[in-house]
Write a protein that holds these residues in place. Sequence first.
Motif, mmCIF file in Angstrom:
data_model
loop_
_atom_site.group_PDB
_atom_site.id
_atom_site.type_symbol
_atom_site.label_atom_id
_atom_site.label_comp_id
_atom_site.label_asym_id
_atom_site.label_seq_id
_atom_site.Cartn_x
_atom_site.Cartn_y
_atom_site.Cartn_z
ATOM 1 N N LEU A 47 0.855 -1.170 -0.075
ATOM 2 C CA LEU A 47 0.020 -0.071 -0.048
ATOM 3 C C LEU A 47 1.126 1.285 -0.068
ATOM 4 O O LEU A 47 0.685 2.275 -0.584
ATOM 5 N N ILE A 48 1.922 1.125 0.890
ATOM 6 C CA ILE A 48 2.630 2.551 0.878
ATOM 7 C C ILE A 48 3.495 2.603 -0.560
ATOM 8 O O ILE A 48 3.627 3.722 -1.007
ATOM 9 N N PHE A 49 3.918 1.402 -0.993
ATOM 10 C CA PHE A 49 4.639 1.498 -2.425
ATOM 11 C C PHE A 49 3.656 2.261 -3.475
ATOM 12 O O PHE A 49 4.083 2.764 -4.112
ATOM 13 N N VAL A 50 2.510 1.593 -3.547
ATOM 14 C CA VAL A 50 1.543 2.239 -4.491
ATOM 15 C C VAL A 50 1.268 3.579 -4.360
ATOM 16 O O VAL A 50 1.297 4.324 -5.306
ATOM 17 N N VAL A 51 1.186 4.064 -3.019
ATOM 18 C CA VAL A 51 1.039 5.485 -2.830
ATOM 19 C C VAL A 51 2.201 6.368 -3.272
ATOM 20 O O VAL A 51 2.027 7.397 -3.900
ATOM 21 N N ILE A 52 3.568 5.665 -3.194
ATOM 22 C CA ILE A 52 4.623 6.471 -3.670
ATOM 23 C C ILE A 52 4.723 6.619 -5.137
ATOM 24 O O ILE A 52 5.069 7.605 -5.740
ATOM 25 N N ILE A 53 4.418 5.344 -5.768
ATOM 26 C CA ILE A 53 4.430 5.282 -7.221
ATOM 27 C C ILE A 53 3.154 6.307 -7.891
ATOM 28 O O ILE A 53 3.539 6.869 -8.707
ATOM 29 N N GLY A 54 2.145 6.313 -7.232
ATOM 30 C CA GLY A 54 1.010 7.336 -7.599
ATOM 31 C C GLY A 54 1.464 8.811 -7.468
ATOM 32 O O GLY A 54 1.183 9.590 -8.395
ATOM 33 N N GLY A 55 2.308 8.964 -6.258
ATOM 34 C CA GLY A 55 2.746 10.316 -6.175
ATOM 35 C C GLY A 55 3.665 10.761 -7.183
ATOM 36 O O GLY A 55 3.654 11.970 -7.814
ATOM 37 N N VAL A 56 4.968 9.754 -7.632
ATOM 38 C CA VAL A 56 5.521 10.238 -8.485
ATOM 39 C C VAL A 56 5.224 10.322 -9.823
ATOM 40 O O VAL A 56 5.228 11.422 -10.660
ATOM 41 N N TYR A 57 4.126 9.630 -10.188
ATOM 42 C CA TYR A 57 3.331 9.548 -11.360
ATOM 43 C C TYR A 57 2.586 10.956 -11.518
ATOM 44 O O TYR A 57 2.692 11.741 -12.588
ATOM 45 N N PHE A 58 1.909 11.452 -10.333
ATOM 46 C CA PHE A 58 1.082 12.644 -10.456
ATOM 47 C C PHE A 58 2.320 13.822 -10.693
ATOM 48 O O PHE A 58 1.932 14.789 -11.535
ATOM 49 N N LEU A 59 3.192 13.660 -9.942
ATOM 50 C CA LEU A 59 4.222 14.871 -9.877
ATOM 51 C C LEU A 59 4.736 14.941 -11.248
ATOM 52 O O LEU A 59 4.761 16.116 -12.162
ATOM 53 N N LEU A 60 5.010 13.852 -12.123
ATOM 54 C CA LEU A 60 5.599 13.759 -13.307
ATOM 55 C C LEU A 60 4.572 14.415 -14.257
ATOM 56 O O LEU A 60 4.870 15.199 -15.216
ATOM 57 N N LYS A 61 3.143 14.184 -14.252
ATOM 58 C CA LYS A 61 2.165 14.470 -15.013
ATOM 59 C C LYS A 61 1.815 16.166 -15.019
ATOM 60 O O LYS A 61 1.455 16.637 -16.137
ATOM 61 N N ILE A 62 1.915 16.579 -13.755
ATOM 62 C CA ILE A 62 1.879 17.819 -13.639
ATOM 63 C C ILE A 62 3.001 18.929 -14.273
ATOM 64 O O ILE A 62 2.901 20.191 -14.147
ATOM 65 N N ASN A 63 4.099 18.138 -14.132
ATOM 66 C CA ASN A 63 5.372 18.747 -14.478
ATOM 67 C C ASN A 63 6.205 18.143 -15.502
ATOM 68 O O ASN A 63 7.270 17.694 -15.301
ATOM 69 N N PRO A 64 5.452 18.216 -16.847
ATOM 70 C CA PRO A 64 6.468 17.605 -17.719
ATOM 71 C C PRO A 64 7.795 18.095 -18.133
ATOM 72 O O PRO A 64 7.934 19.260 -18.096
ATOM 73 N N PRO A 65 8.700 17.139 -18.849
ATOM 74 C CA PRO A 65 10.230 17.904 -18.610
ATOM 75 C C PRO A 65 10.473 18.603 -20.075
ATOM 76 O O PRO A 65 11.336 19.414 -20.043
ATOM 77 N N LEU A 66 9.774 18.596 -21.036
ATOM 78 C CA LEU A 66 9.810 19.357 -22.284
ATOM 79 C C LEU A 66 9.527 20.594 -22.303
ATOM 80 O O LEU A 66 8.382 20.976 -21.758
ATOM 81 N N GLU A 67 10.409 21.579 -22.636
ATOM 82 C CA GLU A 67 10.264 22.970 -22.787
ATOM 83 C C GLU A 67 10.389 23.281 -24.241
ATOM 84 O O GLU A 67 10.984 22.887 -25.008
#
Length: 194
Positions: A47-67
């Motif tokens: 459960l903790i692992f899933v929450v961490i992965i979900g948080g990383v996914y959400f962080l990447l989606k709201i802050n994409p790398p391409l400028e």
Amino acid sequence: MRNDKGIPEVKREKMRQEELKSPSSSIHGSNLADLVGGLNWKVTGILIFVVIIGGVYFLLKINPPLEIGTLASNEDNKSVVVGIGNNGFRDVKILDVSVNNNEKPLETKLQVSNSLQGFVLTDDYKSEEAKAYGFTNIDEVAIKAGTSLDDETVSKDDEIYGVSIISNEEINNVNIEYSYFGMTFNDNVYFNNY
């Protein structure tokens, strides 16, 4: 023999001993398993692992790398250049480029140049002028991490990237689809005529 079951002190001591045997019913034995509803440690870890992965996914989606940086086009907007950079932690791979309503352009190339040289806007990728700008197929080069467009220091060693597109119709917008950490992103760039 004397019956001790009726004495209040003995009853209280028996109740206290029973509470100590089942810690979930007292404040003395509370632990993480009790906090998550009695789940065992494996389920709690997953459960903790899933929450961490979900948080990383959400962080990447709201802050994409391409400028997106430089935008250039010829007079009829049939040839354009979109300057791009990567402010992420890992290389970005361009998957597809389309124009207007997801139409395939005539030709799409990636310019790999340097900050001092810049980009060239051309209708012929094989011309002598274009050879100095490192035109390659978009699927052959990854956009290196740390090639942010915000760098104020400019040198000949700094690689810059530009998506060059030639179309037989006027280009109003460019859609760049790319991959980062195994996730797919889309950026739209609009060219306005005034």
